[in-house]
Scaffold this motif. Structure first.
Motif, short mmCIF file in Angstrom:
data_model
loop_
_atom_site.label_atom_id
_atom_site.label_comp_id
_atom_site.label_asym_id
_atom_site.label_seq_id
_atom_site.Cartn_x
_atom_site.Cartn_y
_atom_site.Cartn_z
N GLY A 194 0.79 -1.22 0.00
CA GLY A 194 0.00 0.00 0.00
C GLY A 194 0.82 1.28 0.00
O GLY A 194 0.30 2.36 0.26
N LEU A 195 2.11 1.17 -0.31
CA LEU A 195 2.98 2.35 -0.36
C LEU A 195 2.94 2.99 -1.74
O LEU A 195 2.69 2.30 -2.74
CB LEU A 195 4.42 1.97 0.00
N LYS A 196 3.19 4.28 -1.79
CA LYS A 196 3.14 5.00 -3.07
C LYS A 196 4.32 4.60 -3.96
O LYS A 196 5.47 4.57 -3.51
CB LYS A 196 3.22 6.51 -2.83
N LYS A 238 10.49 14.07 -0.98
CA LYS A 238 9.83 14.72 0.16
C LYS A 238 9.23 13.68 1.10
O LYS A 238 8.31 13.97 1.85
CB LYS A 238 8.75 15.68 -0.36
N THR A 239 9.79 12.48 1.07
CA THR A 239 9.28 11.39 1.88
C THR A 239 9.67 11.61 3.34
O THR A 239 10.86 11.73 3.65
CB THR A 239 9.84 10.04 1.38
N GLY A 240 8.66 11.67 4.23
CA GLY A 240 8.89 11.90 5.65
C GLY A 240 9.48 10.69 6.35
O GLY A 240 9.49 9.57 5.81
N GLU A 241 9.91 10.89 7.59
CA GLU A 241 10.56 9.83 8.37
C GLU A 241 9.64 8.62 8.58
O GLU A 241 10.08 7.48 8.45
CB GLU A 241 11.03 10.37 9.72
N ALA A 242 8.39 8.86 8.91
CA ALA A 242 7.45 7.75 9.16
C ALA A 242 7.25 6.93 7.89
O ALA A 242 7.23 5.68 7.93
CB ALA A 242 6.12 8.28 9.67
N ARG A 247 9.35 6.77 5.32
CA ARG A 247 10.63 6.10 5.03
C ARG A 247 10.72 4.78 5.80
O ARG A 247 11.15 3.77 5.26
CB ARG A 247 11.82 6.99 5.40
N LYS A 248 10.32 4.83 7.06
CA LYS A 248 10.38 3.62 7.88
C LYS A 248 9.51 2.51 7.28
O LYS A 248 9.91 1.34 7.29
CB LYS A 248 9.96 3.92 9.32
N ARG A 249 8.37 2.87 6.72
CA ARG A 249 7.48 1.86 6.11
C ARG A 249 8.17 1.23 4.88
O ARG A 249 8.11 0.00 4.71
CB ARG A 249 6.15 2.49 5.73
N VAL A 274 9.42 -2.79 4.60
CA VAL A 274 9.03 -3.70 3.51
C VAL A 274 10.28 -4.34 2.90
O VAL A 274 10.31 -5.55 2.67
CB VAL A 274 8.20 -2.96 2.44
N LEU A 275 11.32 -3.53 2.66
CA LEU A 275 12.56 -4.09 2.11
C LEU A 275 13.19 -5.07 3.09
O LEU A 275 13.67 -6.14 2.67
CB LEU A 275 13.55 -2.98 1.76
#
Length: 180
Positions: free
Chosen positions: A96-98, A163-167, A169-171, A175-176
């Protein structure tokens, strides 16, 4: 004490004067001041005739650092067992990530792009997925990018220029991390 003439200062002065006179500008071609009055300096027996410069064919431009013996560049390949960039992006999408504006920029891995030696590169608006040929290559690049990168094995996620925020980025990182 015997008086001897000082030859050294006189000889040094003569050498300097001769050296300075030899440093004068050469006359321009066509100037009648050449020794034989010709428009060009007289050829000496020791001088080889000038050769026409060799030019590269116009269809094959070369970079200055390239020599004729340089082998052609071949893109590195990912290590076996390493997930491909497409598999990583598909896992992001399934979670569900962009993954908007997906572009294959593998060509940027080579010498005409960033030249960082990756094997694959897929870019989205949120993250860039680099797959390197070895974990050592991936580690080196992660060290360069610092906090704007995350590595698992030979795969590196880069957030530089996003412009990916910290939260968020953690997602992506999670996943990786779970991807086999």
């Amino acid at each position: 004490m015997t008086k001897r003439p000082r030859v050294l200062p006189i000889a040094a002065t003569l050498l300097i004067a001769l050296g300075l006179s030899a440093c004068s500008d050469d006359p321009e071609p066509g100037d009648p001041s050449w020794a034989d009055g010709s428009p060009k300096p007289a050829a000496t027996a020791e001088a080889a005739p000038p050769e026409a410069p060799q030019e590269a064919p116009p269809s094959a431009p070369r970079t200055p650092s390239e020599s004729p013996s340089t082998p052609p560049f071949t893109m590195p390949t990912k290590a076996s067992g390493t997930p491909g960039a497409r598999k990583v992006v598909d896992a992001f999408s399934a979670a569900g990530l962009k993954v908007t504006n997906l572009r294959n920029r593998t060509v940027d891995c080579g010498p005409d792009g960033a030249g960082i030696g990756c094997a694959e590169l897929l870019v989205t608006d949120a993250v860039k997925v680099y797959v390197f040929p070895t974990e050592a290559n991936a580690t080196n690049q992660t060290d360069v990018w610092g906090v704007d990168a995350y590595r698992k094995g030979a795969v590196v996620l880069s957030y530089l220029g996003t412009k990916t925020g910290e939260a968020e980025r953690k997602r992506y990182n999670d996943v990786l991390a779970k991807l086999g």
